[in-house]
Design a protein around this motif. Structure first.
Motif, short mmCIF file in Angstrom:
data_model
loop_
_atom_site.label_atom_id
_atom_site.label_comp_id
_atom_site.label_asym_id
_atom_site.label_seq_id
_atom_site.Cartn_x
_atom_site.Cartn_y
_atom_site.Cartn_z
N LEU A 28 -26.90 -4.76 -1.16
CA LEU A 28 -25.70 -5.26 -1.85
C LEU A 28 -24.83 -4.12 -2.38
CD1 LEU A 28 -27.29 -8.24 -3.78
CD2 LEU A 28 -25.62 -8.38 -1.92
N LEU A 84 -25.90 -9.68 5.11
CA LEU A 84 -26.51 -11.01 5.13
C LEU A 84 -27.85 -11.00 5.87
CD1 LEU A 84 -23.40 -13.30 5.79
CD2 LEU A 84 -24.71 -13.07 3.67
N LYS A 97 -30.92 -15.71 -3.15
CA LYS A 97 -30.40 -17.00 -2.71
C LYS A 97 -28.95 -17.18 -3.13
CE LYS A 97 -34.80 -19.47 -2.54
NZ LYS A 97 -35.63 -20.54 -3.12
N ALA A 98 -28.62 -16.77 -4.35
CA ALA A 98 -27.25 -16.87 -4.84
C ALA A 98 -26.32 -15.96 -4.04
CB ALA A 98 -27.18 -16.52 -6.31
N GLU A 99 -26.77 -14.76 -3.72
CA GLU A 99 -25.96 -13.82 -2.95
C GLU A 99 -25.73 -14.30 -1.52
OE1 GLU A 99 -24.21 -11.18 -3.88
OE2 GLU A 99 -24.87 -11.38 -5.96
N LYS A 132 -25.09 -17.19 -0.64
CA LYS A 132 -24.02 -18.18 -0.66
C LYS A 132 -22.64 -17.54 -0.72
CE LYS A 132 -26.95 -21.66 -2.79
NZ LYS A 132 -27.23 -22.47 -3.99
N LYS A 133 -22.61 -16.25 -1.03
CA LYS A 133 -21.34 -15.52 -1.13
C LYS A 133 -20.99 -14.89 0.21
CE LYS A 133 -22.21 -14.28 -5.94
NZ LYS A 133 -22.41 -13.15 -6.88
N LYS A 134 -19.76 -14.44 0.30
CA LYS A 134 -19.31 -13.77 1.54
C LYS A 134 -19.71 -12.30 1.49
CE LYS A 134 -15.48 -16.73 2.71
NZ LYS A 134 -14.09 -16.81 3.15
N HIS A 135 -20.45 -11.90 2.49
CA HIS A 135 -20.87 -10.51 2.66
C HIS A 135 -20.77 -10.19 4.15
CE1 HIS A 135 -22.45 -9.95 -1.40
NE2 HIS A 135 -23.06 -11.11 -1.30
#
Length: 83
Positions: A81, A48, A36-38, A40-43
């Motif tokens: 990731l 995604l 969930k935290a990842e 929210k980041k740009k990937h």
């Protein structure tokens, strides 16, 4: 005498299994929070998409209490990731 030995062995096996399941449960819950935290980041979009899929599947396994399958989806997310 044999019953005592069998009872002791069965107790030891059940306690170790319960401890392992508790670890997997905790790891699963931490993994879901990490995904969930990842998200929210740009990937990149493929990452995604993999994270969304892994999150959906991991949450389903979490509800079902299937911790080993949940951990498989967490590993999939971690692998995405690293790419």
């Amino acid at each position: 005498m044999l019953r005592s030995v069998l009872l002791a062995v069965m107790s030891a096996v059940l306690m170790s299994t319960t401890a392992a399941m508790a670890d997997d449960k905790s790891d699963c819950q931490k993994g879901v929070a990490m995904i969930k935290a990842e998200l929210k980041k740009k990937h990149p979009e493929p990452v995604l998409a993999t994270l969304r899929s892994a999150l959906s599947d991991a949450e389903l396994e979490e509800v079902e209490g299937d911790w080993s399958d949940c951990m498989k989806y967490i590993k999939t997310a971690r692998a995405a990731l690293k790419k």
